[in-house]
Motif scaffolding. Structure first.
Motif, PDB file in Angstrom:
ATOM      1  N   MET A  93       0.855  -1.198   0.000  1.00  0.00           N
ATOM      2  CA  MET A  93       0.000   0.000   0.000  1.00  0.00           C
ATOM      3  C   MET A  93       0.884   1.239   0.000  1.00  0.00           C
ATOM      4  O   MET A  93       1.180   1.817   1.053  1.00  0.00           O
ATOM      5  CB  MET A  93      -0.907  -0.005   1.242  1.00  0.00           C
ATOM      6  CG  MET A  93      -2.178  -0.820   1.103  1.00  0.00           C
ATOM      7  SD  MET A  93      -3.322  -0.193  -0.162  1.00  0.00           S
ATOM      8  CE  MET A  93      -3.672   1.442   0.479  1.00  0.00           C
ATOM      9  N   ALA A  95      -0.004   3.889  -1.893  1.00  0.00           N
ATOM     10  CA  ALA A  95      -0.865   5.028  -2.229  1.00  0.00           C
ATOM     11  C   ALA A  95      -1.010   5.977  -1.037  1.00  0.00           C
ATOM     12  O   ALA A  95      -0.972   5.549   0.117  1.00  0.00           O
ATOM     13  CB  ALA A  95      -2.244   4.534  -2.657  1.00  0.00           C
ATOM     14  N   VAL A  97      -3.627   7.726   0.611  1.00  0.00           N
ATOM     15  CA  VAL A  97      -5.086   7.644   0.674  1.00  0.00           C
ATOM     16  C   VAL A  97      -5.611   8.823   1.495  1.00  0.00           C
ATOM     17  O   VAL A  97      -5.124   9.059   2.601  1.00  0.00           O
ATOM     18  CB  VAL A  97      -5.524   6.322   1.344  1.00  0.00           C
ATOM     19  CG1 VAL A  97      -7.041   6.197   1.323  1.00  0.00           C
ATOM     20  CG2 VAL A  97      -4.873   5.121   0.681  1.00  0.00           C
ATOM     21  N   ALA A  98      -6.579   9.533   0.949  1.00  0.00           N
ATOM     22  CA  ALA A  98      -7.172  10.640   1.701  1.00  0.00           C
ATOM     23  C   ALA A  98      -7.828  10.095   2.964  1.00  0.00           C
ATOM     24  O   ALA A  98      -8.574   9.114   2.913  1.00  0.00           O
ATOM     25  CB  ALA A  98      -8.220  11.348   0.852  1.00  0.00           C
ATOM     26  N   ASP A  99      -7.526  10.702   4.087  1.00  0.00           N
ATOM     27  CA  ASP A  99      -8.147  10.262   5.340  1.00  0.00           C
ATOM     28  C   ASP A  99      -9.613  10.682   5.412  1.00  0.00           C
ATOM     29  O   ASP A  99     -10.394  10.063   6.126  1.00  0.00           O
ATOM     30  CB  ASP A  99      -7.384  10.852   6.531  1.00  0.00           C
ATOM     31  CG  ASP A  99      -5.990  10.247   6.656  1.00  0.00           C
ATOM     32  OD1 ASP A  99      -5.870   9.016   6.525  1.00  0.00           O
ATOM     33  OD2 ASP A  99      -5.025  11.011   6.856  1.00  0.00           O
ATOM     34  N   ASN A 130     -12.562   8.407   5.685  1.00  0.00           N
ATOM     35  CA  ASN A 130     -12.436   7.274   4.773  1.00  0.00           C
ATOM     36  C   ASN A 130     -12.000   6.050   5.574  1.00  0.00           C
ATOM     37  O   ASN A 130     -11.387   6.184   6.628  1.00  0.00           O
ATOM     38  CB  ASN A 130     -11.388   7.573   3.688  1.00  0.00           C
ATOM     39  CG  ASN A 130     -11.977   8.258   2.474  1.00  0.00           C
ATOM     40  OD1 ASN A 130     -13.147   8.037   2.139  1.00  0.00           O
ATOM     41  ND2 ASN A 130     -11.188   9.096   1.828  1.00  0.00           N
ATOM     42  N   PRO A 131     -12.269   4.853   5.063  1.00  0.00           N
ATOM     43  CA  PRO A 131     -11.791   3.654   5.739  1.00  0.00           C
ATOM     44  C   PRO A 131     -10.266   3.580   5.677  1.00  0.00           C
ATOM     45  O   PRO A 131      -9.654   4.118   4.758  1.00  0.00           O
ATOM     46  CB  PRO A 131     -12.409   2.511   4.928  1.00  0.00           C
ATOM     47  CG  PRO A 131     -12.682   3.100   3.586  1.00  0.00           C
ATOM     48  CD  PRO A 131     -12.999   4.554   3.819  1.00  0.00           C
ATOM     49  N   ASP A 132      -9.658   2.905   6.645  1.00  0.00           N
ATOM     50  CA  ASP A 132      -8.233   2.596   6.582  1.00  0.00           C
ATOM     51  C   ASP A 132      -8.095   1.312   5.763  1.00  0.00           C
ATOM     52  O   ASP A 132      -8.391   0.216   6.241  1.00  0.00           O
ATOM     53  CB  ASP A 132      -7.653   2.428   7.986  1.00  0.00           C
ATOM     54  CG  ASP A 132      -6.131   2.284   7.961  1.00  0.00           C
ATOM     55  OD1 ASP A 132      -5.616   1.573   7.065  1.00  0.00           O
ATOM     56  OD2 ASP A 132      -5.465   2.874   8.821  1.00  0.00           O
ATOM     57  N   ILE A 133      -7.693   1.470   4.505  1.00  0.00           N
ATOM     58  CA  ILE A 133      -7.664   0.331   3.568  1.00  0.00           C
ATOM     59  C   ILE A 133      -6.650  -0.710   4.035  1.00  0.00           C
ATOM     60  O   ILE A 133      -6.921  -1.916   4.031  1.00  0.00           O
ATOM     61  CB  ILE A 133      -7.328   0.827   2.147  1.00  0.00           C
ATOM     62  CG1 ILE A 133      -8.398   1.831   1.687  1.00  0.00           C
ATOM     63  CG2 ILE A 133      -7.233  -0.354   1.171  1.00  0.00           C
ATOM     64  CD1 ILE A 133      -8.031   2.596   0.423  1.00  0.00           C
ATOM     65  N   LEU A 134      -5.477  -0.254   4.436  1.00  0.00           N
ATOM     66  CA  LEU A 134      -4.407  -1.149   4.882  1.00  0.00           C
ATOM     67  C   LEU A 134      -4.874  -1.999   6.067  1.00  0.00           C
ATOM     68  O   LEU A 134      -4.719  -3.231   6.062  1.00  0.00           O
ATOM     69  CB  LEU A 134      -3.169  -0.314   5.251  1.00  0.00           C
ATOM     70  CG  LEU A 134      -1.960  -1.041   5.821  1.00  0.00           C
ATOM     71  CD1 LEU A 134      -1.413  -2.063   4.839  1.00  0.00           C
ATOM     72  CD2 LEU A 134      -0.874  -0.025   6.201  1.00  0.00           C
ATOM     73  N   GLY A 151       2.973  -1.796   4.407  1.00  0.00           N
ATOM     74  CA  GLY A 151       2.444  -0.439   4.462  1.00  0.00           C
ATOM     75  C   GLY A 151       3.554   0.587   4.297  1.00  0.00           C
ATOM     76  O   GLY A 151       4.742   0.255   4.365  1.00  0.00           O
ATOM     77  N   PHE A 152       3.152   1.809   4.076  1.00  0.00           N
ATOM     78  CA  PHE A 152       4.067   2.940   4.023  1.00  0.00           C
ATOM     79  C   PHE A 152       3.675   3.921   5.114  1.00  0.00           C
ATOM     80  O   PHE A 152       2.505   3.991   5.502  1.00  0.00           O
ATOM     81  CB  PHE A 152       3.974   3.657   2.664  1.00  0.00           C
ATOM     82  CG  PHE A 152       4.998   3.184   1.681  1.00  0.00           C
ATOM     83  CD1 PHE A 152       4.852   1.955   1.056  1.00  0.00           C
ATOM     84  CD2 PHE A 152       6.106   3.965   1.387  1.00  0.00           C
ATOM     85  CE1 PHE A 152       5.804   1.504   0.148  1.00  0.00           C
ATOM     86  CE2 PHE A 152       7.062   3.529   0.477  1.00  0.00           C
ATOM     87  CZ  PHE A 152       6.920   2.307  -0.137  1.00  0.00           C
ATOM     88  N   LYS A 170       3.187   2.796  14.515  1.00  0.00           N
ATOM     89  CA  LYS A 170       2.234   2.638  13.408  1.00  0.00           C
ATOM     90  C   LYS A 170       2.196   1.199  12.916  1.00  0.00           C
ATOM     91  O   LYS A 170       1.135   0.658  12.601  1.00  0.00           O
ATOM     92  CB  LYS A 170       2.585   3.602  12.267  1.00  0.00           C
ATOM     93  CG  LYS A 170       1.573   3.585  11.139  1.00  0.00           C
ATOM     94  CD  LYS A 170       1.666   4.817  10.253  1.00  0.00           C
ATOM     95  CE  LYS A 170       1.203   6.075  10.969  1.00  0.00           C
ATOM     96  NZ  LYS A 170       1.210   7.245  10.092  1.00  0.00           N
ATOM     97  N   LYS A 174      -1.288  -0.788  12.792  1.00  0.00           N
ATOM     98  CA  LYS A 174      -1.899  -1.228  11.532  1.00  0.00           C
ATOM     99  C   LYS A 174      -1.877  -2.747  11.392  1.00  0.00           C
ATOM    100  O   LYS A 174      -2.662  -3.310  10.638  1.00  0.00           O
ATOM    101  CB  LYS A 174      -1.158  -0.605  10.354  1.00  0.00           C
ATOM    102  CG  LYS A 174      -1.180   0.922  10.369  1.00  0.00           C
ATOM    103  CD  LYS A 174      -2.068   1.476   9.293  1.00  0.00           C
ATOM    104  CE  LYS A 174      -2.026   2.991   9.285  1.00  0.00           C
ATOM    105  NZ  LYS A 174      -2.939   3.550   8.299  1.00  0.00           N
TER     106      LYS A 174
HETATM  107  O1  C5P Z   1      -2.099   6.256   8.938  1.00  0.00           O
HETATM  108  P1  C5P Z   1      -1.259   6.620   7.758  1.00  0.00           P
HETATM  109  O2  C5P Z   1      -2.002   7.360   6.692  1.00  0.00           O
HETATM  110  O3  C5P Z   1       0.044   7.292   8.113  1.00  0.00           O
HETATM  111  O4  C5P Z   1      -0.814   5.212   7.155  1.00  0.00           O
HETATM  112  C1  C5P Z   1      -0.155   5.124   5.936  1.00  0.00           C
HETATM  113  C2  C5P Z   1      -0.355   3.766   5.344  1.00  0.00           C
HETATM  114  O5  C5P Z   1      -1.726   3.387   5.438  1.00  0.00           O
HETATM  115  C3  C5P Z   1      -0.011   3.706   3.883  1.00  0.00           C
HETATM  116  O6  C5P Z   1       0.386   2.381   3.556  1.00  0.00           O
HETATM  117  C4  C5P Z   1      -1.350   4.049   3.231  1.00  0.00           C
HETATM  118  O7  C5P Z   1      -1.418   3.539   1.905  1.00  0.00           O
HETATM  119  C5  C5P Z   1      -2.322   3.367   4.163  1.00  0.00           C
HETATM  120  N1  C5P Z   1      -3.638   4.016   4.306  1.00  0.00           N
HETATM  121  C6  C5P Z   1      -4.778   3.303   3.965  1.00  0.00           C
HETATM  122  N2  C5P Z   1      -6.009   3.888   4.126  1.00  0.00           N
HETATM  123  C7  C5P Z   1      -6.125   5.121   4.632  1.00  0.00           C
HETATM  124  C8  C5P Z   1      -4.974   5.854   5.003  1.00  0.00           C
HETATM  125  C9  C5P Z   1      -3.744   5.265   4.824  1.00  0.00           C
HETATM  126  O8  C5P Z   1      -4.656   2.166   3.523  1.00  0.00           O
HETATM  127  N3  C5P Z   1      -7.345   5.659   4.766  1.00  0.00           N
END
Ligand code: C5P
Length: 233
Positions: A93, A95, A97-99, A130-134, A151-152, A170, A174
């Protein structure tokens, strides 16, 4: 060597910044260039993997020899990653991703009003999470041993801890297997062609530093760390 150490592996990488539309002409976005994620996809393909790149907005073209799936929003990215992860040996992951996304989407362009009594009138934009996709991919894997999930994290050191301390926290939060931590700040990482990272692992191995180096070289170091951790075919 590295030549074909990912041969036969199925690699799923997300890259770029999501765009969250407000109306047909406007969106909330971020400064991610997508360069590191695209470099990861290119490096994996060169090492023999079968690569799918789920690409949000990027400044760079997709590499040849890679399947590309275009997405715009976090919810679209989530749908593609969630559907494809079970078939992958490793998911990265990368990307941004917009929170948050606008709570409402306006079907027509949001207009200025022309009320002489209130010439500075402006709308308020309400946001929702937004959902936390990771984290969702980790939960969706359940007790299965694959895919490996990477993850990044873009971190800045501050009074409450160093970049590595924030990264370690983190990684635990995660629940992914590896976390690539990079230090961000003015002129660092976003849009740059070079990067400097630490690859943190939940298996207790010491953090692996990489860079400053090109994003391609960083990508190869990340695959060097990932490769031996993949479940044997
Ligand atoms: O919490 P943070 O945004 O710092 O975490 C970064 C990691 O989580 C990245 O790998 C990013 O792709 C992923 N991410 C996600 N969904 C989100 C926010 C971040 O999967 N809503």
């Amino acid at each position: 060597g590295r030549a074909a150490d990912l041969a036969g592996r199925r690699v799923l990488v997300s890259a770029g910044g999501t765009r969250e539309p407000l109306d047909p002409v406007r969106y909330l976005g971020n400064r991610s260039s997508g360069k590191q994620g695209v470099a990861l996809a290119a490096a994996a393909a060169d090492r023999g993997a079968e690569v799918t790149l789920v690409a949000a907005s990027t400044d760079v073209p997709a590499p040849v020899g890679v399947e590309v799936v275009r997405v715009e929003t976090a919810l679209e990215l989530q749908a593609e990653m969630t559907a494809r992860a079970p078939q992958a040996d490793v998911v990265v992951m990368a990307a941004a991703v917009a929170d948050f996304r606008p709570a409402e989407y306006a079907d027509a362009k949001i207009k200025k009003t022309h009320d002489p009594a209130d010439p500075d009138a402006a709308p308020t934009i309400r946001l929702v999470r937004n959902p936390d996709i990771l984290a969702g991919l980790v939960a969706g894997r359940g007790a299965a041993t694959a895919p490996l999930i990477v993850g990044f994290a873009a971190e800045t050191g501050d009074a409450s801890g160093s970049v590595l301390e924030h990264g370690r926290a983190k990684l635990e939060r995660k629940g992914c297997d590896l976390l690539v931590v990079n230090e961000v700040g003015v002129g660092k990482t976003f849009g740059q062609d070079t990067n400097m990272v630490h690859v943190l692992s939940r298996d207790g191995a010491a953090p692996v530093p990489a860079g400053p180096a090109s994003k391609r070289e960083i990508a190869d170091t990340i695959w060097d760390v990932v490769g031996p951790r993949l479940v044997s075919a």
